[in-house]
Design a protein around this motif. Structure first.
Motif, PDB file in Angstrom:
ATOM      1  N   ALA A  94      30.806  46.118  37.068  1.00  0.00           N
ATOM      2  CA  ALA A  94      31.998  45.249  36.820  1.00  0.00           C
ATOM      3  C   ALA A  94      31.821  43.842  37.706  1.00  0.00           C
ATOM      4  O   ALA A  94      32.278  42.803  37.115  1.00  0.00           O
ATOM      5  CB  ALA A  94      33.266  45.861  37.358  1.00  0.00           C
ATOM      6  N   MET A  95      31.479  43.945  38.916  1.00  0.00           N
ATOM      7  CA  MET A  95      31.086  42.729  39.648  1.00  0.00           C
ATOM      8  C   MET A  95      30.056  41.873  38.915  1.00  0.00           C
ATOM      9  O   MET A  95      30.291  40.560  38.582  1.00  0.00           O
ATOM     10  CB  MET A  95      30.919  42.971  41.011  1.00  0.00           C
ATOM     11  CG  MET A  95      32.108  43.462  41.821  1.00  0.00           C
ATOM     12  SD  MET A  95      31.824  43.510  43.577  1.00  0.00           S
ATOM     13  CE  MET A  95      30.350  44.716  43.625  1.00  0.00           C
ATOM     14  N   LEU A  96      29.120  42.523  38.634  1.00  0.00           N
ATOM     15  CA  LEU A  96      27.852  41.532  38.062  1.00  0.00           C
ATOM     16  C   LEU A  96      28.333  41.161  36.601  1.00  0.00           C
ATOM     17  O   LEU A  96      27.954  39.996  36.155  1.00  0.00           O
ATOM     18  CB  LEU A  96      26.651  42.663  37.978  1.00  0.00           C
ATOM     19  CG  LEU A  96      25.989  42.907  39.118  1.00  0.00           C
ATOM     20  CD1 LEU A  96      24.774  43.804  38.864  1.00  0.00           C
ATOM     21  CD2 LEU A  96      25.541  41.632  40.021  1.00  0.00           C
ATOM     22  N   GLY A  97      29.041  42.068  35.928  1.00  0.00           N
ATOM     23  CA  GLY A  97      29.599  41.458  34.477  1.00  0.00           C
ATOM     24  C   GLY A  97      30.286  40.172  34.773  1.00  0.00           C
ATOM     25  O   GLY A  97      30.663  39.081  33.878  1.00  0.00           O
ATOM     26  N   GLU A  98      31.400  40.121  35.792  1.00  0.00           N
ATOM     27  CA  GLU A  98      32.096  38.952  36.200  1.00  0.00           C
ATOM     28  C   GLU A  98      30.965  37.759  36.384  1.00  0.00           C
ATOM     29  O   GLU A  98      31.527  36.602  36.016  1.00  0.00           O
ATOM     30  CB  GLU A  98      32.970  39.064  37.253  1.00  0.00           C
ATOM     31  CG  GLU A  98      33.704  37.717  37.813  1.00  0.00           C
ATOM     32  CD  GLU A  98      34.780  37.382  36.472  1.00  0.00           C
ATOM     33  OE1 GLU A  98      35.014  36.086  36.721  1.00  0.00           O
ATOM     34  OE2 GLU A  98      35.055  37.876  35.724  1.00  0.00           O
ATOM     35  N   LEU A  99      29.973  38.127  36.941  1.00  0.00           N
ATOM     36  CA  LEU A  99      28.909  36.976  37.443  1.00  0.00           C
ATOM     37  C   LEU A  99      28.350  36.428  36.147  1.00  0.00           C
ATOM     38  O   LEU A  99      28.107  35.255  36.153  1.00  0.00           O
ATOM     39  CB  LEU A  99      28.019  37.388  38.507  1.00  0.00           C
ATOM     40  CG  LEU A  99      28.590  37.572  39.818  1.00  0.00           C
ATOM     41  CD1 LEU A  99      27.709  38.293  41.125  1.00  0.00           C
ATOM     42  CD2 LEU A  99      28.763  36.173  40.607  1.00  0.00           C
ATOM     43  N   TRP A 100      27.876  37.241  35.197  1.00  0.00           N
ATOM     44  CA  TRP A 100      27.278  36.954  34.099  1.00  0.00           C
ATOM     45  C   TRP A 100      28.222  35.886  33.396  1.00  0.00           C
ATOM     46  O   TRP A 100      27.814  35.166  32.707  1.00  0.00           O
ATOM     47  CB  TRP A 100      26.650  38.199  33.289  1.00  0.00           C
ATOM     48  CG  TRP A 100      25.847  39.238  33.969  1.00  0.00           C
ATOM     49  CD1 TRP A 100      26.045  40.523  33.514  1.00  0.00           C
ATOM     50  CD2 TRP A 100      24.915  38.971  34.739  1.00  0.00           C
ATOM     51  NE1 TRP A 100      25.126  41.243  34.352  1.00  0.00           N
ATOM     52  CE2 TRP A 100      24.599  40.464  35.269  1.00  0.00           C
ATOM     53  CE3 TRP A 100      24.426  37.956  35.666  1.00  0.00           C
ATOM     54  CZ2 TRP A 100      23.417  40.657  36.149  1.00  0.00           C
ATOM     55  CZ3 TRP A 100      23.734  38.105  36.584  1.00  0.00           C
ATOM     56  CH2 TRP A 100      23.072  39.341  36.886  1.00  0.00           C
ATOM     57  N   ARG A 101      29.467  36.279  33.306  1.00  0.00           N
ATOM     58  CA  ARG A 101      30.398  35.266  32.525  1.00  0.00           C
ATOM     59  C   ARG A 101      30.566  34.296  33.235  1.00  0.00           C
ATOM     60  O   ARG A 101      30.406  33.006  32.450  1.00  0.00           O
ATOM     61  CB  ARG A 101      31.771  36.219  32.552  1.00  0.00           C
ATOM     62  CG  ARG A 101      32.045  37.346  31.414  1.00  0.00           C
ATOM     63  CD  ARG A 101      33.463  37.632  31.434  1.00  0.00           C
ATOM     64  NE  ARG A 101      33.624  38.616  32.542  1.00  0.00           N
ATOM     65  CZ  ARG A 101      33.703  39.658  32.864  1.00  0.00           C
ATOM     66  NH1 ARG A 101      32.956  40.434  31.754  1.00  0.00           N
ATOM     67  NH2 ARG A 101      34.125  40.179  33.788  1.00  0.00           N
TER      68      ARG A 101
END
Length: 402
Positions: A94-101
């Protein structure tokens, strides 16, 4: 479990650091903690919250990363931590998904990190893009060299005077090698030349020695520390050429009341390993993947770097995390530039995005990954063609554990 992904406010930075120390079974003295707190104030901070409890944390520095032919914006991930009570619940995903966004919104096509555990980050598309050697020199006797060291004078600089003198040499290295982080003056002082005085730091303060006449451009520099056991620890050494490098290594090996020189990270093509006359005296004590790279936007990353030779191939790329990168694409490139467009033609090479990241800076030959069964070569000779196009004069190198 409901995980709330949101910014970590400055008021929660100390709590985030406490989580990081817990996860890595670590502690920090007052000076180190103060420096890390200041570092975190100046970067993105993404947290995972369970109610008001921080159960995940990652930071991202906004720095440029040198790539063949130039520099690209990158998210340099740091302090990646998940509470031991909340493992295997999708917190890191979830944290990496936010960073990719955020990377997509800010047009940062690259992300990178130092991997605490190699097995974790490959599944998120990271590949080891630079390699480093650890080196040890027996300095109980004079350093035996095959070349004559540069005869220009050496001088010791204080941290307050060093940056204008040594930064041009570092920038010259960034122009030659991929994988090197951009630095402003604050980064130099906070992260490279910091003078820790913690009780748990037994390596002494950072010393900076420069090669060259006063008032003239420096030919080389070294940042090092000397511990109580007579061990010289090299943090960073940059030189304009091999004789300048030889002068600095010779200096390090001749410091009184010391017995060993240890460099935790040098480039795999560092000239020391060739001009040392006695490889029993200068030994490689470790070889390891250094910076791990993620191509967040494959098209942007490939078309922004330089190319050493013409290539025209169809790549079938797999990316389970960022589907926009997945599919078949025709890469057409030469020294004048590159295009990367969707294609219907059969693929010449099929590979995961992590393998493409490993090759991107020119440090990992694609042919080696074909032999390892990690890349499928569907057209004979395709891997050799892409290797020739990706080749760089100097191997990529990252010697800064940020």
């Amino acid at each position: 479990m409901t995980t709330d992904i949101r910014d970590i406010p400055e008021a929660h930075v100390d709590r985030a650091l406490d989580l990081h120390y817990l996860v890595f079974h670590d502690s920090a003295g007052a000076a180190t903690r103060k420096r890390q707190h200041e570092l975190l104030r100046n970067c993105e901070r993404v947290g995972a919250y369970d109610g008001e409890e921080i159960i995940g944390f990652t930071a991202a520095h906004r720095l440029g990363l040198s790539v063949p032919g130039g520099e690209l914006p990158a998210a340099e991930l740091d302090f990646v931590s998940v509470a031991p009570t909340h493992r295997r619940r999708g917190v890191l995903t979830a944290m990496l998904g936010e960073l990719w966004r955020r990377c997509a919104a800010d047009r940062r096509p690259l992300a990178c990190l130092w991997a605490s555990e190699d097995a974790i980050y490959g599944r998120f598309g990271f590949g080891p893009a630079t390699e480093a050697y650890s080196v040890e020199i027996d300095s109980s006797r004079p350093l035996d060299l095959r070349i004559t060291p540069d005869r220009r004078p050496l001088r010791l600089l204080g941290p307050e005077d060093a940056v204008p003198v040594i930064a041009p040499l570092y920038e010259a290295s960034r122009a030659r090698r991929g994988g090197r982080l951009a630095r402003d003056e604050a980064w130099w002082r906070r992260s490279v030349l910091a003078q820790d005085d913690d009780d748990d730091d037994d390596d002494g303060p950072a010393r900076i020695v420069v090669l060259g006449d006063r008032g003239a451009p420096a030919a080389g520099y070294v940042v090092y520390r000397v511990g109580e056991k007579g061990i010289v620890t090299v943090q960073e050494l940059e030189a304009a050429d091999a004789p300048a490098a030889a002068a600095l290594w010779n200096y390090l090996a001749s410091i009184d009341l010391t017995r060993k020189v240890r460099a935790w990270a040098v480039a795999a093509d560092d000239p020391l390993l060739l001009f040392a006359a006695d490889r029993d005296q200068v030994r490689v004590t470790g070889q390891w993947p250094a910076l791990w790279l993620r191509l967040v936007d494959v098209a942007e990353a490939l078309t922004a770097r330089s190319w050493a030779a013409p290539v025209d191939l169809v790549l079938e790329v797999r990316d389970a995390t960022l589907p926009a990168n997945a599919g078949r694409f025709r890469l057409t490139a030469d020294p004048s530039g590159a295009t990367y467009e969707p294609a219907d033609a059969p693929a010449d090479l099929a590979l995961d995005v992590r393998e493409l990241a490993a090759c991107y800076l020119g440090g990992t030959p694609l042919r080696r990954l074909v032999r390892a069964g990690l890349v499928e070569e569907r057209t004979p000779g395709a891997a050799r063609l892409l290797d020739a196009a990706l080749e760089t004069e100097y191997l990529p190198f990252t010697g800064e554990d940020y």
